[in-house]
Scaffold this motif. Structure first.
Motif, short mmCIF file in Angstrom:
data_model
loop_
_atom_site.label_atom_id
_atom_site.label_comp_id
_atom_site.label_asym_id
_atom_site.label_seq_id
_atom_site.Cartn_x
_atom_site.Cartn_y
_atom_site.Cartn_z
N THR A 10 65.90 -25.04 58.83
CA THR A 10 65.94 -26.50 59.35
C THR A 10 66.18 -27.47 58.10
O THR A 10 65.33 -27.33 57.34
N ARG A 11 66.96 -28.48 58.43
CA ARG A 11 67.08 -29.74 57.53
C ARG A 11 67.55 -30.71 58.28
O ARG A 11 68.52 -30.83 59.12
N ARG A 12 66.76 -31.85 58.17
CA ARG A 12 66.82 -33.13 58.64
C ARG A 12 67.72 -33.96 58.04
O ARG A 12 67.68 -34.10 56.91
N LEU A 13 68.90 -34.47 58.74
CA LEU A 13 69.66 -35.32 58.08
C LEU A 13 70.07 -36.48 59.19
O LEU A 13 70.64 -36.44 60.03
N GLY A 14 69.12 -37.68 58.68
CA GLY A 14 69.32 -39.04 59.24
C GLY A 14 68.57 -38.34 60.80
O GLY A 14 67.55 -38.04 60.93
N ASP A 15 69.41 -38.81 61.83
CA ASP A 15 68.66 -38.49 63.27
C ASP A 15 69.15 -37.23 63.83
O ASP A 15 69.02 -37.07 65.03
N GLU A 16 69.70 -36.40 63.00
CA GLU A 16 69.86 -35.06 63.44
C GLU A 16 69.27 -33.95 62.72
O GLU A 16 68.66 -34.26 61.55
N THR A 29 73.61 -28.02 65.54
CA THR A 29 73.17 -29.50 65.31
C THR A 29 72.41 -29.94 66.61
O THR A 29 72.75 -29.78 67.74
N ILE A 30 71.10 -30.38 66.32
CA ILE A 30 70.23 -31.09 67.20
C ILE A 30 70.37 -32.47 66.82
O ILE A 30 69.95 -32.80 65.82
N THR A 35 65.65 -33.51 68.31
CA THR A 35 65.08 -33.36 66.69
C THR A 35 63.55 -33.50 67.03
O THR A 35 62.89 -32.69 66.36
N ARG A 36 63.23 -34.35 67.69
CA ARG A 36 61.56 -34.54 67.83
C ARG A 36 60.93 -33.34 68.56
O ARG A 36 59.87 -32.73 68.07
N ILE A 37 61.59 -32.71 69.56
CA ILE A 37 61.06 -31.43 70.13
C ILE A 37 60.97 -30.61 69.00
O ILE A 37 60.22 -29.87 68.80
N LEU A 38 61.86 -30.27 68.45
CA LEU A 38 62.15 -29.26 67.15
C LEU A 38 60.85 -29.55 66.03
O LEU A 38 60.28 -28.67 65.68
N GLU A 39 60.54 -30.86 65.73
CA GLU A 39 59.51 -31.22 65.10
C GLU A 39 58.11 -30.49 65.62
O GLU A 39 57.36 -30.01 65.00
N LEU A 40 57.88 -30.81 66.85
CA LEU A 40 56.71 -30.42 67.73
C LEU A 40 56.89 -29.03 67.84
O LEU A 40 55.74 -28.31 67.81
N LEU A 41 57.83 -28.28 67.78
CA LEU A 41 57.81 -26.83 67.68
C LEU A 41 57.50 -26.04 66.44
O LEU A 41 57.75 -24.90 66.34
#
Length: 83
Positions: A10-16, A29-30, A35-41
């Motif tokens: 995974t790679r975060r780019l701005g808000d996605e 692309t999330i 994006t927040r749910i992925l962080e929690l997961l």
């Protein structure tokens, strides 16, 4: 439930967030709350914990949050991104 840490990148780019499934060579692309749910997961978490976090952090009705998160989780499962 948790993201498959061993075979996705995974790679975060701005808000996605861009998610690459290494076994399938597919990328996703999330955006937004996803994006927040992925962080929690990134850690083992329950469905109820996800709902609680989203309802607490965003102005969303709990019933709507449960429905939308369930649909999102199902897409992640179908894409084999969860353990």
């Amino acid at each position: 439930m948790r993201l498959r840490a061993t075979d996705i990148s995974t790679r975060r780019l701005g808000d996605e967030t861009i998610v690459l499934s290494l076994p399938t060579s597919r990328y996703y692309t999330i955006t937004g709350v996803g994006t927040r749910i992925l962080e929690l997961l990134g850690e083992e978490t329950s469905f109820d914990d996800l709902v609680h976090a989203v309802v607490t952090e965003y102005e969303v009705d709990p019933t709507d949050a449960r429905r939308d998160i369930a649909a999102f989780i199902e897409r992640l499962r179908t894409s084999e991104l969860l353990t």
